[in-house]
Design a protein around this motif. Structure first.
Motif, mmCIF file in Angstrom:
data_model
loop_
_atom_site.group_PDB
_atom_site.id
_atom_site.type_symbol
_atom_site.label_atom_id
_atom_site.label_comp_id
_atom_site.label_asym_id
_atom_site.label_seq_id
_atom_site.Cartn_x
_atom_site.Cartn_y
_atom_site.Cartn_z
ATOM 1 N N SER A 477 0.886 -1.021 0.160
ATOM 2 C CA SER A 477 -0.124 -0.281 0.098
ATOM 3 C C SER A 477 1.214 1.380 0.095
ATOM 4 O O SER A 477 0.667 2.308 -0.879
ATOM 5 C CB SER A 477 -0.928 0.141 1.103
ATOM 6 N N ALA A 478 1.827 1.286 0.672
ATOM 7 C CA ALA A 478 2.110 1.979 0.483
ATOM 8 C C ALA A 478 3.460 2.316 -0.541
ATOM 9 O O ALA A 478 3.661 3.899 -0.831
ATOM 10 C CB ALA A 478 4.064 2.335 1.803
ATOM 11 N N SER A 479 3.399 2.041 -1.095
ATOM 12 C CA SER A 479 4.476 1.281 -2.389
ATOM 13 C C SER A 479 4.064 2.454 -3.634
ATOM 14 O O SER A 479 4.090 2.813 -4.852
ATOM 15 C CB SER A 479 5.078 0.798 -2.736
ATOM 16 N N ILE A 480 2.067 1.729 -3.699
ATOM 17 C CA ILE A 480 1.068 2.878 -4.370
ATOM 18 C C ILE A 480 1.119 4.054 -4.308
ATOM 19 O O ILE A 480 1.064 4.659 -5.069
ATOM 20 C CB ILE A 480 0.038 2.351 -4.243
ATOM 21 N N VAL A 481 0.931 4.956 -2.820
ATOM 22 C CA VAL A 481 0.840 5.680 -2.531
ATOM 23 C C VAL A 481 1.684 6.398 -3.014
ATOM 24 O O VAL A 481 2.005 8.208 -3.507
ATOM 25 C CB VAL A 481 0.420 6.019 -1.076
ATOM 26 N N ILE A 482 3.612 5.989 -2.926
ATOM 27 C CA ILE A 482 4.687 7.208 -3.149
ATOM 28 C C ILE A 482 4.871 6.707 -4.874
ATOM 29 O O ILE A 482 4.694 8.399 -5.703
ATOM 30 C CB ILE A 482 5.913 6.278 -2.704
ATOM 31 N N PHE A 483 3.860 6.216 -5.911
ATOM 32 C CA PHE A 483 3.795 5.925 -6.966
ATOM 33 C C PHE A 483 3.033 7.810 -7.212
ATOM 34 O O PHE A 483 3.734 8.053 -8.364
ATOM 35 C CB PHE A 483 4.065 4.804 -7.552
ATOM 36 N N LEU A 484 2.328 7.564 -6.431
ATOM 37 C CA LEU A 484 0.996 8.364 -6.802
ATOM 38 C C LEU A 484 1.433 10.059 -6.253
ATOM 39 O O LEU A 484 1.361 10.862 -6.890
ATOM 40 C CB LEU A 484 -0.708 7.871 -6.282
ATOM 41 N N ILE A 485 1.748 9.624 -5.651
ATOM 42 C CA ILE A 485 3.113 11.482 -5.443
ATOM 43 C C ILE A 485 4.029 11.266 -6.357
ATOM 44 O O ILE A 485 4.297 12.729 -5.431
ATOM 45 C CB ILE A 485 2.525 11.469 -4.414
ATOM 46 N N SER A 486 4.630 10.416 -6.292
ATOM 47 C CA SER A 486 6.654 10.820 -6.905
ATOM 48 C C SER A 486 6.326 12.047 -7.713
ATOM 49 O O SER A 486 6.901 12.778 -8.118
ATOM 50 C CB SER A 486 6.904 10.203 -7.546
ATOM 51 N N PRO A 487 4.676 12.252 -8.671
ATOM 52 C CA PRO A 487 5.187 13.297 -9.565
ATOM 53 C C PRO A 487 4.891 14.703 -9.840
ATOM 54 O O PRO A 487 5.428 15.785 -10.115
ATOM 55 C CB PRO A 487 3.729 12.891 -10.712
ATOM 56 N N PHE A 488 4.990 14.443 -8.111
ATOM 57 C CA PHE A 488 4.537 16.090 -7.380
ATOM 58 C C PHE A 488 6.201 17.042 -6.369
ATOM 59 O O PHE A 488 6.148 17.564 -6.480
ATOM 60 C CB PHE A 488 3.552 15.990 -6.215
ATOM 61 N N MET A 489 6.978 15.693 -6.782
ATOM 62 C CA MET A 489 7.979 16.038 -6.159
ATOM 63 C C MET A 489 9.307 16.053 -7.245
ATOM 64 O O MET A 489 10.197 16.395 -6.781
ATOM 65 C CB MET A 489 8.352 14.505 -4.312
ATOM 66 N N ARG A 490 8.930 15.996 -8.661
ATOM 67 C CA ARG A 490 9.415 15.771 -9.641
ATOM 68 C C ARG A 490 10.951 17.021 -9.569
ATOM 69 O O ARG A 490 12.026 16.696 -9.884
ATOM 70 C CB ARG A 490 8.713 15.025 -10.623
ATOM 71 N N LYS A 491 10.136 17.936 -9.487
ATOM 72 C CA LYS A 491 11.054 19.044 -10.201
ATOM 73 C C LYS A 491 11.536 19.352 -8.609
ATOM 74 O O LYS A 491 12.862 20.013 -9.000
ATOM 75 C CB LYS A 491 9.677 20.497 -9.925
ATOM 76 N N THR A 492 11.904 19.135 -7.652
ATOM 77 C CA THR A 492 12.945 19.205 -6.820
ATOM 78 C C THR A 492 13.938 18.684 -6.686
ATOM 79 O O THR A 492 14.959 18.980 -6.829
ATOM 80 C CB THR A 492 11.662 19.068 -5.352
ATOM 81 N N PHE A 493 14.060 17.348 -7.122
ATOM 82 C CA PHE A 493 14.452 16.325 -7.295
ATOM 83 C C PHE A 493 15.452 16.601 -8.467
ATOM 84 O O PHE A 493 16.684 16.581 -8.456
ATOM 85 C CB PHE A 493 14.040 15.099 -7.484
ATOM 86 N N GLU A 494 14.544 17.212 -9.656
ATOM 87 C CA GLU A 494 15.848 17.457 -10.929
ATOM 88 C C GLU A 494 16.725 19.099 -10.186
ATOM 89 O O GLU A 494 17.376 18.938 -11.705
ATOM 90 C CB GLU A 494 14.649 18.260 -11.869
ATOM 91 N N LYS A 495 15.839 19.711 -9.544
ATOM 92 C CA LYS A 495 16.360 20.868 -9.048
ATOM 93 C C LYS A 495 18.275 20.371 -8.111
ATOM 94 O O LYS A 495 19.681 20.969 -8.836
ATOM 95 C CB LYS A 495 16.488 21.961 -8.176
ATOM 96 N N HIS A 496 18.013 19.316 -7.810
ATOM 97 C CA HIS A 496 19.179 18.484 -6.769
ATOM 98 C C HIS A 496 19.794 17.128 -7.463
ATOM 99 O O HIS A 496 19.493 16.821 -6.386
ATOM 100 C CB HIS A 496 18.619 18.583 -5.472
ATOM 101 N N GLN A 497 19.915 17.542 -8.762
ATOM 102 C CA GLN A 497 20.839 15.408 -8.756
ATOM 103 C C GLN A 497 22.032 15.684 -8.732
ATOM 104 O O GLN A 497 23.166 17.594 -8.900
ATOM 105 C CB GLN A 497 20.543 15.738 -10.154
#
Length: 497
Positions: A477-497
């Motif tokens: 269940s936790a894996s499904i939740v993080i897959f669903l919210i991951s698009p909202f964190m994408r920009k932050t990780f792109e800035k800090h690669q």
């Protein structure tokens, strides 16, 4: 802290900094000491000290929770006073003393030894990882691969330790096994001393004058830290005796620390604040993973002892040896996954950390599903083929590789440089609560209210089945939740690669 590159930029390529290999072996021996003792601890408490399962889970859970909570303090002290290297040396010595204390043949040595290890790990664990991060520049494609190789060192120590300490503990005596773990930490200190030149100026105190400033009565901040350290060891030893109330302390400590981190984020600029808040969200899922994975030292350890058919050509495999299986899988798979991350990184196809976390959580859930299938195949004596345990450990190990080294690397990417060690400590605090939840779940779902008869195999299987079923659903269940919210964190990780 200032970044320190081990090679000139034109030499970087895909080769790793030389410091990686020094820290690799130092961490290997520290983990040897930790996992060697962990493989014995619950078995020692239930078979030698005759603790009921519930009490053994409680003590084990509080101990492992405090082990991973302590780096918050150790990271803060290193960032502001000691520097990474002094903190690592101090921590290593204290850990070694803790294992040698456990080697003393007295029941009272249990809580004193655990207290030394808790405090020593606080200084050692977060700081050795933060020190490694100083040898990589931002957007260095080698970073995740380097941390994966570093993680392989952790698991090499974890793989060897149950074999050596488990064999010695079961044949010569529990306390000899604990003593061997202490010798492992001694080797780790030796590696650091021999590799001091390779580490160059990395991990130095942020202000030497501040550290050695005279405060009166012959005291300096450094001496106060040492005195306070040993005072904390005595206090923690006392607290472990009252393990029933330590859960409330951990909850309070967690709330205070969360407020502390949020206050730091509030004082940062907008980009740093967003990175810290993203990190906190990721660490929630990091905690959930360890709530499942750390069953290895508690419920799965007892499950192996009571229900796994361990006979091999007429010889019975020692229970602690099975705890070498997950790190063995990590060691064999780590170079392959490391190479995959580098290859995908060069092509800009590497998954972002939230996606990797999702894969890790899903695989951990599948691992508990394997144990449930195994329980369905139990014979009339309640015994199960070891193949189901090995399959479960395979999925747990592959899940660990998708999540844990990525988490270590993620902290060094997202953290503002002046807070790296402290926020690395927060990562270990999330592991602390994961360990606490692991023991809590094992106790709630799997520990019977009254001790079972030794021949009540069916009742025992039902208890373990309840724990494993809950964890399977919880992790998936936790894996499904993080897959669903991951698009909202994408920009932050792109800035800090």
């Amino acid at each position: 802290m200032k970044k320190v590159l081990a090679e000139a930029p034109e030499q970087l390529g895909t080769s790793q900094p030389k410091a990686l290999y020094i820290l690799f072996f130092a961490e290997l021996w520290e983990r040897f000491s930790f996992y060697g003792m962990r493989a014995l601890l619950v078995l020692y408490m239930t078979s030698e000290l005759l603790f009921h399962d519930t009490k053994a889970y409680d003590v084990y859970g509080i101990y492992t929770a405090l082990v991973y909570a302590a780096p918050v303090i150790g990271g803060y002290i290193a960032d502001n006073y000691l520097g990474n290297r002094k903190a690592i040396y101090l921590g290593g010595i204290i850990i070694m003393l803790g294992h040698f204390c456990l080697a003393l043949p007295f029941q009272e040595s249990l809580f004193y030894g655990l207290s030394f290890i808790i405090v020593g790990t606080g200084f050692f664990k977060a700081n050795v990882t933060s020190l490694l991060g100083q040898f990589y520049e931002k957007r260095d494609v080698r970073r995740d691969a380097g941390f994966t190789l570093f993680y392989m060192g952790i698991n090499l120590g974890a793989c060897i330790a149950p074999l050596v300490c488990g064999y010695v503990g079961k044949t010569l005596g529990w306390h000899y096994g604990f003593g061997i773990a202490g010798v492992g930490m001694l080797f780790g200190i030796f590696v650091l001393l021999k590799g001091a030149k390779t580490l160059s100026g990395a991990g130095s105190p942020p202000a030497k004058s501040k550290l050695n400033q005279t405060l009166g009565f012959g005291l300096t901040p450094y001496r106060l830290i040492v005195i306070g350290t040993f005072a904390c060891i005595a206090l923690i030893s006392l607290c472990l005796h009252f393990y029933h109330v330590m859960g409330h302390f951990l909850n309070t400590f967690g709330i205070i620390t969360l407020i502390w981190v949020l206050s730091i984020a509030y004082r940062c600029n907008q980009e740093e604040r967003k990175a810290i808040l993203t990190l906190l969200v990721m660490l929630l899922f990091f905690m959930i993973f360890w709530a499942g994975f750390e069953q290895a030292g508690s419920s799965i350890n007892l499950f192996t002892d009571r229900h796994i058919d361990r006979s091999l050509f007429g010889w019975e495999i020692p229970v602690p040896w099975f705890q070498s299986i997950p790190p063995f899988f990590v060691i064999t798979m780590a170079p392959v996954i490391s190479a995959i991350w580098v290859s995908l990184g060069k092509r800009k196809l590497e998954p972002f950390p939230p996606t990797k976390f999702g894969f890790g959580l899903f695989q951990a859930g599948i691992g508990f599903g394997c144990l449930l299938i195994g329980i369905k195949t139990a014979d009339s004596q309640g015994m199960i083929s070891a193949i189901w345990l090995i399959l479960a450990y395979f999925f747990h190990a592959s899940g660990e590789l998708s999540l844990s080294p990525v988490g270590l690397s993620m902290v060094t990417k997202l953290s503002p440089p002046r807070f790296v060690s402290f926020l690395m400590g927060i990562l270990f605090l999330s592991m602390s609560f994961g360990n606490y939840l692991a023991a809590l779940f094992a106790k709630i779902f799997g520990a019977p209210e009254q001790p079972l008869q030794a021949n009540d195999k069916l009742g025992s299987l039902i208890c373990f089945s309840s724990t494993f079923e809950f964890l399977a659903y919880f992790l998936v269940s936790a894996s499904i939740v993080i897959f669903l919210i991951s698009p909202f964190m994408r920009k932050t990780f792109e800035k800090h690669q």
